[in-house]
Structures are given as C-alpha cells and as structure tokens.
Write a protein that holds these residues in place. Structure first.
Motif, PDB file in Angstrom:
ATOM      1  N   THR A  19       0.682  -1.127  -0.145  1.00  0.00           N
ATOM      2  CA  THR A  19       0.213  -0.384  -0.028  1.00  0.00           C
ATOM      3  C   THR A  19       0.666   1.548  -0.021  1.00  0.00           C
ATOM      4  OG1 THR A  19      -1.898  -0.980   1.057  1.00  0.00           O
ATOM      5  CG2 THR A  19      -2.042   0.934   1.367  1.00  0.00           C
ATOM      6  N   VAL A  20       0.421   2.162  -0.766  1.00  0.00           N
ATOM      7  CA  VAL A  20       1.365   3.419  -0.677  1.00  0.00           C
ATOM      8  C   VAL A  20       0.446   5.066  -0.265  1.00  0.00           C
ATOM      9  CG1 VAL A  20       2.195   5.027  -2.787  1.00  0.00           C
ATOM     10  CG2 VAL A  20       2.096   2.711  -3.407  1.00  0.00           C
ATOM     11  N   ALA A  21       1.062   5.065   0.615  1.00  0.00           N
ATOM     12  CA  ALA A  21       0.077   5.867   2.067  1.00  0.00           C
ATOM     13  C   ALA A  21       1.086   7.461   0.896  1.00  0.00           C
ATOM     14  CB  ALA A  21       0.708   5.942   3.090  1.00  0.00           C
ATOM     15  N   PRO A  22       0.346   8.789   1.368  1.00  0.00           N
ATOM     16  CA  PRO A  22       0.566   9.886   1.017  1.00  0.00           C
ATOM     17  C   PRO A  22       2.150   9.934   1.664  1.00  0.00           C
ATOM     18  CG  PRO A  22      -1.615   9.698   1.751  1.00  0.00           C
ATOM     19  CD  PRO A  22      -0.626   8.463   1.929  1.00  0.00           C
ATOM     20  N   GLY A  23       2.927  10.279   0.803  1.00  0.00           N
ATOM     21  CA  GLY A  23       3.747  11.110   1.065  1.00  0.00           C
ATOM     22  C   GLY A  23       5.157  10.458   0.889  1.00  0.00           C
ATOM     23  N   ASP A  24       4.801   8.700   0.622  1.00  0.00           N
ATOM     24  CA  ASP A  24       5.675   7.242   0.704  1.00  0.00           C
ATOM     25  C   ASP A  24       6.453   8.159  -0.754  1.00  0.00           C
ATOM     26  OD1 ASP A  24       4.386   5.941   3.241  1.00  0.00           O
ATOM     27  OD2 ASP A  24       3.615   4.482   1.363  1.00  0.00           O
ATOM     28  N   THR A  25       7.862   7.149  -0.236  1.00  0.00           N
ATOM     29  CA  THR A  25       8.711   7.440  -1.881  1.00  0.00           C
ATOM     30  C   THR A  25       8.410   6.250  -2.052  1.00  0.00           C
ATOM     31  OG1 THR A  25      10.353   8.814  -0.154  1.00  0.00           O
ATOM     32  CG2 THR A  25      11.787   7.806  -2.488  1.00  0.00           C
ATOM     33  N   VAL A  26       8.751   5.251  -3.249  1.00  0.00           N
ATOM     34  CA  VAL A  26       9.153   4.734  -4.195  1.00  0.00           C
ATOM     35  C   VAL A  26       9.823   4.391  -5.231  1.00  0.00           C
ATOM     36  CG1 VAL A  26       7.385   3.406  -5.817  1.00  0.00           C
ATOM     37  CG2 VAL A  26       5.994   4.765  -3.796  1.00  0.00           C
ATOM     38  N   ALA A  27      10.841   4.045  -5.295  1.00  0.00           N
ATOM     39  CA  ALA A  27      12.093   3.472  -6.274  1.00  0.00           C
ATOM     40  C   ALA A  27      11.547   2.769  -6.847  1.00  0.00           C
ATOM     41  CB  ALA A  27      13.519   2.621  -4.981  1.00  0.00           C
ATOM     42  N   LEU A  28      11.798   3.129  -8.262  1.00  0.00           N
ATOM     43  CA  LEU A  28      11.916   2.822  -9.917  1.00  0.00           C
ATOM     44  C   LEU A  28      12.293   1.554 -10.362  1.00  0.00           C
ATOM     45  CD1 LEU A  28      10.653   5.512 -11.618  1.00  0.00           C
ATOM     46  CD2 LEU A  28       9.057   4.327 -10.736  1.00  0.00           C
ATOM     47  N   THR A  29      12.416   0.601 -10.526  1.00  0.00           N
ATOM     48  CA  THR A  29      12.998  -0.795 -11.179  1.00  0.00           C
ATOM     49  C   THR A  29      13.669  -0.370 -11.883  1.00  0.00           C
ATOM     50  OG1 THR A  29      11.407  -1.978 -11.035  1.00  0.00           O
ATOM     51  CG2 THR A  29      12.232  -2.247  -8.401  1.00  0.00           C
ATOM     52  N   GLN A  30      14.033  -1.011 -12.768  1.00  0.00           N
ATOM     53  CA  GLN A  30      14.868  -1.181 -14.412  1.00  0.00           C
ATOM     54  C   GLN A  30      14.610  -2.064 -14.978  1.00  0.00           C
ATOM     55  OE1 GLN A  30      19.184   0.333 -14.877  1.00  0.00           O
ATOM     56  NE2 GLN A  30      18.119   0.334 -16.679  1.00  0.00           N
ATOM     57  N   ASP A  31      13.664  -1.772 -16.083  1.00  0.00           N
ATOM     58  CA  ASP A  31      12.910  -3.141 -16.905  1.00  0.00           C
ATOM     59  C   ASP A  31      13.531  -1.969 -18.063  1.00  0.00           C
ATOM     60  OD1 ASP A  31      11.587  -4.752 -17.562  1.00  0.00           O
ATOM     61  OD2 ASP A  31       9.943  -4.373 -17.322  1.00  0.00           O
ATOM     62  N   ASN A  32      14.323  -3.530 -18.910  1.00  0.00           N
ATOM     63  CA  ASN A  32      14.493  -3.647 -20.191  1.00  0.00           C
ATOM     64  C   ASN A  32      15.431  -2.102 -20.347  1.00  0.00           C
ATOM     65  OD1 ASN A  32      14.239  -6.112 -20.643  1.00  0.00           O
ATOM     66  ND2 ASN A  32      12.102  -5.716 -21.509  1.00  0.00           N
ATOM     67  N   GLY A  33      15.862  -1.254 -19.902  1.00  0.00           N
ATOM     68  CA  GLY A  33      16.479  -0.314 -20.137  1.00  0.00           C
ATOM     69  C   GLY A  33      15.477   0.696 -19.409  1.00  0.00           C
ATOM     70  N   SER A  34      14.390   0.748 -19.692  1.00  0.00           N
ATOM     71  CA  SER A  34      13.732   1.652 -19.062  1.00  0.00           C
ATOM     72  C   SER A  34      13.293   1.505 -17.493  1.00  0.00           C
ATOM     73  CB  SER A  34      11.868   1.561 -19.135  1.00  0.00           C
ATOM     74  OG  SER A  34      12.503   2.174 -20.640  1.00  0.00           O
ATOM     75  N   PHE A  35      13.012   2.789 -16.989  1.00  0.00           N
ATOM     76  CA  PHE A  35      12.736   2.226 -15.236  1.00  0.00           C
ATOM     77  C   PHE A  35      10.433   2.566 -15.477  1.00  0.00           C
ATOM     78  CE2 PHE A  35      16.894   4.385 -14.848  1.00  0.00           C
ATOM     79  CZ  PHE A  35      17.323   3.277 -13.797  1.00  0.00           C
ATOM     80  N   VAL A  36      10.158   1.196 -14.687  1.00  0.00           N
ATOM     81  CA  VAL A  36       9.504   0.977 -14.369  1.00  0.00           C
ATOM     82  C   VAL A  36       8.904   1.213 -13.386  1.00  0.00           C
ATOM     83  CG1 VAL A  36       8.022  -0.347 -15.434  1.00  0.00           C
ATOM     84  CG2 VAL A  36       8.726   0.837 -16.675  1.00  0.00           C
ATOM     85  N   GLN A  37       7.775   1.112 -12.858  1.00  0.00           N
ATOM     86  CA  GLN A  37       7.234   0.945 -11.549  1.00  0.00           C
ATOM     87  C   GLN A  37       5.009   0.849 -12.540  1.00  0.00           C
ATOM     88  OE1 GLN A  37       7.798  -0.588  -8.255  1.00  0.00           O
ATOM     89  NE2 GLN A  37       5.462  -0.941  -8.607  1.00  0.00           N
ATOM     90  N   PRO A  38       4.720  -0.598 -11.959  1.00  0.00           N
ATOM     91  CA  PRO A  38       3.338  -0.680 -11.627  1.00  0.00           C
ATOM     92  C   PRO A  38       2.165  -0.007 -11.145  1.00  0.00           C
ATOM     93  CG  PRO A  38       4.645  -2.753 -12.070  1.00  0.00           C
ATOM     94  CD  PRO A  38       5.360  -1.647 -11.777  1.00  0.00           C
ATOM     95  N   PHE A  39       1.204   0.350 -10.727  1.00  0.00           N
ATOM     96  CA  PHE A  39       0.459   0.227  -9.423  1.00  0.00           C
ATOM     97  C   PHE A  39      -0.595   0.028  -9.596  1.00  0.00           C
ATOM     98  CE2 PHE A  39       3.405   3.967  -9.359  1.00  0.00           C
ATOM     99  CZ  PHE A  39       3.843   3.734  -7.930  1.00  0.00           C
ATOM    100  N   SER A  40      -1.408  -0.603  -8.696  1.00  0.00           N
ATOM    101  CA  SER A  40      -3.139  -1.223  -9.469  1.00  0.00           C
ATOM    102  C   SER A  40      -3.469  -0.032  -8.404  1.00  0.00           C
ATOM    103  CB  SER A  40      -2.561  -2.355  -8.075  1.00  0.00           C
ATOM    104  OG  SER A  40      -2.026  -3.228  -9.064  1.00  0.00           O
ATOM    105  N   VAL A  41      -5.080   0.879  -8.533  1.00  0.00           N
ATOM    106  CA  VAL A  41      -5.647   1.158  -7.813  1.00  0.00           C
ATOM    107  C   VAL A  41      -7.249   0.416  -7.336  1.00  0.00           C
ATOM    108  CG1 VAL A  41      -6.797   3.392  -7.899  1.00  0.00           C
ATOM    109  CG2 VAL A  41      -4.662   3.047  -9.376  1.00  0.00           C
ATOM    110  N   GLY A  42      -7.394   0.807  -5.976  1.00  0.00           N
ATOM    111  CA  GLY A  42      -9.308   0.474  -6.195  1.00  0.00           C
ATOM    112  C   GLY A  42      -9.723   1.050  -4.671  1.00  0.00           C
TER     113      GLY A  42
END
Length: 68
Positions: A19-42
């Motif tokens: 769970t991502v809360a307001p103010g959280d820091t989320v590091a991006l991971t490298q995927d095939n040369g691009s930095f990607v972080q998928p999210f789900s919303v509900g």
C-alpha cells in the motif's frame, strides 16, 4: 487505495503489503533499460463511511519525481 505492483487477486489487494500512503517514496526498478513501477488502484470503504452507491468515480493522483 494505491498499491505497488500489478494485482489480479482481490485477496492480495486488501492487505497492507504494497500500500502506498501519501508522502511515501517509491523507488523505480529498471526493466529492459527503462525505469518502470506499475501500480494498481482500487476503491475501499472505511469504517463509519457512508454506504457506497453505483456511479462514476473520479480521482486525482499526483506523482512527484526526484531525478538524481
């Protein structure tokens, strides 16, 4: 509710892990040369909140990026 990652199972969505809360820091991971972080919303309902009704949902999510 905003969750880190792609979730396809509601049981996984409604636990605290990722769970991502307001103010959280989320590091991006490298995927095939691009930095990607998928999210789900509900949608979630807190204790004491009014009963939800069918209809349209609109929400704004703001992301701030820090580049080294």
């Amino acid at each position: 509710m905003l969750k880190k990652g792609t979730l396809n199972n509601l049981t996984d969505f409604y636990n605290a892990t990722g769970t991502v809360a307001p103010g959280d820091t989320v590091a991006l991971t490298q995927d095939n040369g691009s930095f990607v972080q998928p999210f789900s919303v509900g949608l979630v309902q807190g204790a004491g909140d009014p009963q939800l009704n069918a209809g349209t949902v609109s929400a704004k999510i703001t992301f701030a990026f820090i580049f080294p």
